[in-house]
Design an enzyme around this catalytic site. Structure first.
Site, PDB file in Angstrom:
ATOM      1  N   TYR A  54     -27.969  10.133  45.835  1.00 50.47           N
ATOM      2  CA  TYR A  54     -26.587  10.389  46.279  1.00 50.47           C
ATOM      3  C   TYR A  54     -26.318   9.670  47.603  1.00 50.47           C
ATOM      4  O   TYR A  54     -25.293   9.005  47.758  1.00 50.47           O
ATOM      5  CB  TYR A  54     -26.372  11.894  46.432  1.00 50.47           C
ATOM      6  CG  TYR A  54     -24.966  12.281  46.831  1.00 50.47           C
ATOM      7  CD1 TYR A  54     -23.930  12.219  45.902  1.00 50.47           C
ATOM      8  CD2 TYR A  54     -24.675  12.712  48.122  1.00 50.47           C
ATOM      9  CE1 TYR A  54     -22.633  12.580  46.253  1.00 50.47           C
ATOM     10  CE2 TYR A  54     -23.388  13.072  48.484  1.00 50.47           C
ATOM     11  CZ  TYR A  54     -22.369  13.000  47.549  1.00 50.47           C
ATOM     12  OH  TYR A  54     -21.081  13.359  47.908  1.00 50.47           O
TER      13      TYR A  54
ATOM     14  N   SER B 229     -19.386  10.071  52.052  1.00 53.63           N
ATOM     15  CA  SER B 229     -20.082  11.300  52.435  1.00 53.63           C
ATOM     16  C   SER B 229     -20.869  11.055  53.711  1.00 53.63           C
ATOM     17  O   SER B 229     -21.388   9.943  53.920  1.00 53.63           O
ATOM     18  CB  SER B 229     -21.043  11.746  51.330  1.00 53.63           C
ATOM     19  OG  SER B 229     -21.824  12.855  51.756  1.00 53.63           O
TER      20      SER B 229
END
Length: 267
Positions: free
Chosen positions: A142, A129
């Protein structure tokens, strides 16, 4: 001979788009899901696999090799989101996130390397990501799990080069998928000192996902990588400003970059 591709988390979102696109391009695709029985009408087979349960990984990898005779490309796409003030996220949820986003892909890689070594060929693509390049407020866990996967890929690819096995990262920005509905949300507590800023940031994050890019763009990017003889270490796919934010982090003083992020999230 068509290449054999295994995609974890291939039943929805980016994984499904990649699987559909590669199937259209003539690849032999196998996707995975924790609940494969729900996806009987998929354009490619969906096999049972939970990246948090090692025995399901080895069983499914063996099934693919038995059916197809080889395994050319593995796409570590399965992952989960998590949001919340780090102080208020239960330790169990932090560990669960790392189990899926970090340890899960490592266990998949360990399961497929013997076959790829035997073939003296293979490509492993880890879907990370853009958030993994920076510590984002209320997405810190995250960011950390995806950032850890980015870094371990850098080391892993050097260790397996001698076996003619390639590995790369693909970091997507915001895409219009169902990740927001599946992520763990720490509740916005009425008596929390983070109530206002966290609530506002959560709404902003959900808006970014809802208005994100078409997952087909990720599918096309991954198809291009598969057809690249020597893939790069890192790829980024998303809006220009999301990708440019990584460049800014490299060139700006830390506090200046931090201020940009805080202004973006209105903190």
């Amino acid at each position: 001979m068509s290449k054999v591709v295994l995609i974890t988390g291939g039943s929805s979102g980016i994984g499904k788009s990649v699987g559909d696109y590669l199937t259209l391009k003539g690849f032999t695709v196998f996707g995975t899901s924790r609940s494969p029985e729900k996806y009987t009408t998929s354009n490619f087979p969906i096999l049972g696999l939970d990246v948090n349960k090692s025995y399901t990984i080895s069983d499914t990898v063996n099934r693919v090799i038995e059916k197809a005779g080889r395994l050319d490309v593995v796409i570590n796409n399965a992952g989960v989101g998590i949001t919340g003030p780090i102080e208020e996220i239960p330790e169990e949820e932090i560990r669960n996130n790392f189990e899926t986003n970090f340890f899960g892909p490592i266990n998949v890689i360990k399961a497929v390397l013997p076959q790829m070594r035997k073939q003296q060929s293979g490509l492993i693509i880890n879907v990370t990501s853009i958030a993994g390049y920076m510590g984002l407020p209320y997405r810190g866990v995250y960011s950390a799990s995806k950032g850890a996967l980015e870094l371990i890929t850098e080391a892993f690819r050097m260790e397996i080069k001698a076996f003619n096995i390639q590995m790369t990262n693909v970091a997507p920005g915001d895409f219009a998928t169902n990740i927001a509905s599946g992520r763990y949300h720490a509740p916005v507590l009425e008596d929390s000192p983070y109530k206002g800023p966290y609530g506002n940031t959560l709404r902003l994050m959900d808006t970014h996902v809802d208005t994100g890019k078409d997952p087909l763009e990720m599918a096309k990017a991954i198809h291009k990588i598969i057809n690249t003889p020597k893939p790069k270490v890192h790829y980024k796919v998303g809006e220009f400003m999301q990708k440019f934010s990584i460049v800014l982090k490299r060139i700006l003083p830390d506090k200046v970059y931090e201020k940009l992020l805080m202004n973006h999230y209105k903190l």
